[in-house]
Design a protein around this motif. Structure first.
Motif, PDB file in Angstrom:
ATOM      1  N   VAL A   5       1.035  -1.356   0.159  1.00 14.06           N
ATOM      2  CA  VAL A   5       0.352   0.149   0.618  1.00 14.06           C
ATOM      3  C   VAL A   5       0.986   1.018   0.062  1.00 14.06           C
ATOM      4  CG1 VAL A   5      -1.655   1.349   1.640  1.00 14.06           C
ATOM      5  CG2 VAL A   5      -2.114  -1.500   0.820  1.00 14.06           C
ATOM      6  N   ALA A   6       1.921   1.682   0.974  1.00 11.63           N
ATOM      7  CA  ALA A   6       2.735   1.960   1.001  1.00 11.63           C
ATOM      8  C   ALA A   6       3.467   2.445  -0.581  1.00 11.63           C
ATOM      9  CB  ALA A   6       3.491   2.486   2.141  1.00 11.63           C
ATOM     10  N   LEU A   7       3.757   1.994  -1.205  1.00 10.59           N
ATOM     11  CA  LEU A   7       4.189   1.994  -2.227  1.00 10.59           C
ATOM     12  C   LEU A   7       3.409   2.440  -3.650  1.00 10.59           C
ATOM     13  CD1 LEU A   7       7.269  -0.834  -1.965  1.00 10.59           C
ATOM     14  CD2 LEU A   7       7.340   1.237  -1.990  1.00 10.59           C
ATOM     15  N   TRP A   8       2.361   2.597  -3.222  1.00 12.32           N
ATOM     16  CA  TRP A   8       1.420   3.071  -4.717  1.00 12.32           C
ATOM     17  C   TRP A   8       1.369   3.775  -5.765  1.00 12.32           C
ATOM     18  CZ3 TRP A   8      -3.694   1.323  -1.760  1.00 12.32           C
ATOM     19  CH2 TRP A   8      -4.266   0.893  -1.832  1.00 12.32           C
ATOM     20  N   PRO A   9       2.499   4.686  -4.770  1.00 12.67           N
ATOM     21  CA  PRO A   9       2.857   6.180  -5.463  1.00 12.67           C
ATOM     22  C   PRO A   9       4.237   5.800  -6.691  1.00 12.67           C
ATOM     23  CG  PRO A   9       2.656   6.653  -3.716  1.00 12.67           C
ATOM     24  CD  PRO A   9       2.732   4.862  -3.060  1.00 12.67           C
ATOM     25  N   ALA A  10       4.871   4.953  -6.753  1.00 13.09           N
ATOM     26  CA  ALA A  10       5.463   3.972  -7.067  1.00 13.09           C
ATOM     27  C   ALA A  10       5.512   2.627  -7.842  1.00 13.09           C
ATOM     28  CB  ALA A  10       6.834   3.518  -5.878  1.00 13.09           C
ATOM     29  N   PRO A  11       4.470   2.593  -8.359  1.00  9.89           N
ATOM     30  CA  PRO A  11       3.248   1.550  -8.906  1.00  9.89           C
ATOM     31  C   PRO A  11       4.344   0.419  -9.609  1.00  9.89           C
ATOM     32  CG  PRO A  11       2.473   3.158 -10.275  1.00  9.89           C
ATOM     33  CD  PRO A  11       3.709   3.460  -9.799  1.00  9.89           C
ATOM     34  N   GLY A  12       5.364   0.723  -9.946  1.00  7.43           N
ATOM     35  CA  GLY A  12       5.696  -0.664  -9.819  1.00  7.43           C
ATOM     36  C   GLY A  12       6.557  -1.501  -8.630  1.00  7.43           C
ATOM     37  N   TYR A  13       7.035  -0.461  -8.347  1.00  6.06           N
ATOM     38  CA  TYR A  13       7.422  -1.338  -6.819  1.00  6.06           C
ATOM     39  C   TYR A  13       6.603  -1.871  -6.286  1.00  6.06           C
ATOM     40  CZ  TYR A  13      12.093   1.159  -8.101  1.00  6.06           C
ATOM     41  OH  TYR A  13      13.236   1.661  -8.186  1.00  6.06           O
ATOM     42  N   ALA A  14       5.277  -1.592  -6.083  1.00  6.45           N
ATOM     43  CA  ALA A  14       4.165  -2.339  -5.577  1.00  6.45           C
ATOM     44  C   ALA A  14       3.893  -3.210  -5.918  1.00  6.45           C
ATOM     45  CB  ALA A  14       2.997  -0.887  -5.866  1.00  6.45           C
ATOM     46  N   GLU A  15       3.630  -3.536  -6.985  1.00 15.26           N
ATOM     47  CA  GLU A  15       3.826  -4.889  -7.605  1.00 15.26           C
ATOM     48  C   GLU A  15       4.645  -5.674  -7.762  1.00 15.26           C
ATOM     49  OE1 GLU A  15       0.685  -6.751  -9.736  1.00 15.26           O
ATOM     50  OE2 GLU A  15       0.198  -4.968  -9.455  1.00 15.26           O
ATOM     51  N   GLY A  16       6.564  -5.548  -7.319  1.00 16.70           N
ATOM     52  CA  GLY A  16       6.825  -5.669  -7.325  1.00 16.70           C
ATOM     53  C   GLY A  16       7.080  -6.663  -5.557  1.00 16.70           C
ATOM     54  N   LEU A  18       3.899  -7.020  -4.440  1.00 16.78           N
ATOM     55  CA  LEU A  18       2.454  -8.307  -4.125  1.00 16.78           C
ATOM     56  C   LEU A  18       3.048  -9.344  -5.297  1.00 16.78           C
ATOM     57  CD1 LEU A  18      -0.724  -6.825  -6.065  1.00 16.78           C
ATOM     58  CD2 LEU A  18       0.550  -9.187  -6.859  1.00 16.78           C
ATOM     59  N   VAL A  19       4.283  -9.935  -5.698  1.00 17.46           N
ATOM     60  CA  VAL A  19       4.784 -10.370  -6.489  1.00 17.46           C
ATOM     61  C   VAL A  19       5.417 -11.623  -5.670  1.00 17.46           C
ATOM     62  CG1 VAL A  19       5.747 -11.652  -8.400  1.00 17.46           C
ATOM     63  CG2 VAL A  19       4.203 -10.387  -8.718  1.00 17.46           C
ATOM     64  N   LEU A  20       6.485 -10.493  -4.980  1.00 15.30           N
ATOM     65  CA  LEU A  20       7.023 -11.253  -3.954  1.00 15.30           C
ATOM     66  C   LEU A  20       6.394 -11.370  -2.864  1.00 15.30           C
ATOM     67  CD1 LEU A  20       9.993 -11.947  -2.640  1.00 15.30           C
ATOM     68  CD2 LEU A  20      10.040  -9.977  -1.593  1.00 15.30           C
ATOM     69  N   GLY A  21       4.849 -11.334  -2.142  1.00 13.84           N
ATOM     70  CA  GLY A  21       4.512 -11.265  -1.330  1.00 13.84           C
ATOM     71  C   GLY A  21       3.645 -13.048  -1.596  1.00 13.84           C
ATOM     72  N   ALA A  22       2.908 -12.715  -3.027  1.00 15.06           N
ATOM     73  CA  ALA A  22       2.220 -13.913  -2.930  1.00 15.06           C
ATOM     74  C   ALA A  22       3.352 -15.258  -3.773  1.00 15.06           C
ATOM     75  CB  ALA A  22       2.188 -13.645  -4.723  1.00 15.06           C
ATOM     76  N   LEU A  23       4.527 -15.098  -3.659  1.00 14.63           N
ATOM     77  CA  LEU A  23       5.394 -15.762  -3.748  1.00 14.63           C
ATOM     78  C   LEU A  23       6.049 -17.144  -2.599  1.00 14.63           C
ATOM     79  CD1 LEU A  23       7.959 -15.369  -6.334  1.00 14.63           C
ATOM     80  CD2 LEU A  23       5.924 -16.674  -6.399  1.00 14.63           C
ATOM     81  N   LEU A  24       5.858 -15.370  -1.770  1.00 10.60           N
ATOM     82  CA  LEU A  24       6.440 -16.476   0.333  1.00 10.60           C
ATOM     83  C   LEU A  24       4.736 -17.109   0.995  1.00 10.60           C
ATOM     84  CD1 LEU A  24       8.046 -12.874   1.567  1.00 10.60           C
ATOM     85  CD2 LEU A  24       9.213 -15.439   0.839  1.00 10.60           C
ATOM     86  N   ALA A  25       3.287 -16.395   0.291  1.00  7.61           N
ATOM     87  CA  ALA A  25       2.538 -17.034   0.498  1.00  7.61           C
ATOM     88  C   ALA A  25       2.251 -17.893   0.185  1.00  7.61           C
ATOM     89  CB  ALA A  25       1.479 -15.597  -0.001  1.00  7.61           C
ATOM     90  N   ILE A  26       2.615 -18.919  -1.830  1.00  3.63           N
ATOM     91  CA  ILE A  26       2.479 -19.491  -1.535  1.00  3.63           C
ATOM     92  C   ILE A  26       3.550 -21.296  -0.445  1.00  3.63           C
ATOM     93  CG2 ILE A  26       2.886 -21.342  -3.598  1.00  3.63           C
ATOM     94  CD1 ILE A  26       2.188 -19.562  -5.806  1.00  3.63           C
TER      95      ILE A  26
END
Length: 418
Positions: A5-16, A18-26
């Protein structure tokens, strides 16, 4: 999740993130689940979070089979699978009392910091947070976050998101329940009033009229329990005075208020001007739904299908040149892009979310009320909206859904009151 959420001003980093969180969550969540444990997330929360995701994702997948641009639609559907494990991670973050305190409190702090930053921009003309982000971007890549044209075209307070992402008003309106509940818990009615005033000023200066409606709903649904109806009417009377004052001192707000008055014109053109061309867009959306009733034109296929369904083809639109990018209304977006199949699945997801709330006990409802309110006002159908199948707004909506499911259906040993 807070970093995302805090990185929404920098969308590319926010997406990174999210993807990292998704991998860790799996790795973490599925491993825990398959071991027969539910240390991180209750079975009911697993189920509701997954169901809400598939109510969003399955229409997207089915719409891609004969979409206007099948390749893009399939790529979007495949990419959006990353949200499922991330939503499990989000739900697990609020599955116990300590997690809720840190996560929801963190969201409240983010909203508060962004609000103060936007107020400073209103006073000085510069957002300190965006200035810092833009300076770092300049040092790294040699160019800023936004182009000179985007900076020159800014027609409202932009805050931390910057002049090339003018969504601050909508974002704060949707996330404001977390800040208002935190302020009321800590400082009572005075805290709620202070927070409501500060966020309200920013929403008016930074937001579209859709964000004004969203924020008004937040004030009604959060304020009546705390203040009662009579005092809440006083709050709205004060808000109306503030809106008039801001309309006087801010040319951008005054322009939006003047545009709204066109709805009083007794003709279709006046209404269309008042709605910034929305009636033309909605007519095209109904056309798409009529031509593709089962599964729509494909998620994010609105812009490609628009020229064939444009009811005023050849005329300059209220928004300028080019096709409309999306339907600007949740029901019409779902119908036009995913058809009746998509609408039924969205309604099924909403019904299951409501059923979970209906059968939850009082303590569970208290835990989930901020997330529930944020989700309800974001998808409120009698409003205009950003694109729910876009990366930014779709991610925000799914985030709220996971916070709701995880808070409402928390682990049994964490169901105590705050």
């Amino acid at each position: 999740m807070l970093a995302y959420v805090a990185l929404w001003p920098a969308p590319g980093y926010a997406e990174g993130v999210l993807v990292l969180g998704a991998l860790l969550a799996i790795v973490k969540l599925i491993g825990s689940r398959f071991r027969g444990g539910s240390q991180l997330l209750s079975g009911a929360a697993w189920a509701l979070t997954s169901v809400l995701f598939f109510a969003y994702w399955l229409p997207e997948l089915v719409s891609s089979f004969d979409a206007v641009d099948p390749g893009r639609a399939l790529r979007e559907a495949a990419a959006d699978l990353r949200y499922l494990p991330f939503l499990w991670l989000v739900a697990s973050a609020v599955a116990n009392q300590r997690g809720r305190r840190n996560t929801l409190g963190g969201l409240a702090i983010i909203v508060g910091v962004w609000t103060v930053d936007a107020l400073l921009q209103a006073l000085t003309g510069t957002s300190p947070l965006f200035f810092g982000i833009d300076t770092i971007k300049q040092a790294i890549s040699g160019h800023g976050m936004c182009t000179a044209i985007e900076v020159a075209g800014r027609d409202r307070l932009s805050g931390v998101l910057g002049p090339c992402n003018l969504k601050l008003g909508l974002v704060l309106a949707s996330l404001s329940p977390f800040a208002l509940y935190a302020m009321s818990r800590r400082f009572g009615i005075a805290g709620w009033l202070l927070g409501a005033t500060a966020i309200g000023v920013v929403v008016v200066l930074a937001g579209s009229r859709a964000s004004w409606i969203t924020y008004a709903l937040v004030l009604v649904l959060s304020g009546w329990r705390l203040l009662g109806w009579k005092k809440l009417l006083g709050v709205f009377a004060f808000g109306a005075v503030m809106l008039v004052v801001l309309g006087i001192v801010s040319p951008d707000v005054r322009q939006r208020l003047e545009r709204t008055t066109h709805v009083l014109a007794a003709n279709e053109a006046g209404v269309d001007r008042a709605l910034s061309g929305r009636t033309r867009i909605w007519g095209a959306a109904l056309c798409m739904a009529g031509h593709h009733p089962i599964n729509g034109v494909g998620a994010r296929g609105f812009r490609e299908a628009f020229p064939e369904c444009d009811p005023q083809s050849g005329q300059v639109a209220q928004w300028g040149e080019g096709p409309a990018l999306h339907a600007h209304q949740i029901v019409l977006e779902i119908l036009s892009e995913t058809g009746v199949f998509g609408l039924l699945l969205w309604l099924a997801g909403g019904a299951l979310a409501w059923r979970a709330w209906r059968f939850a006990d009082a303590a569970a409802r208290r835990r989930a009320r901020p997330a529930m309110l944020a989700l309800v006002v974001t998808v409120f159908p009698l409003n205009t909206h950003l694109a729910f199948y876009s990366t930014f707004w779709g991610g925000l909506t799914l985030l709220l859904a996971a916070l709701y499911a995880g808070s409402l259906l928390a682990l049994p040993d964490a169901a105590e009151q705050k």
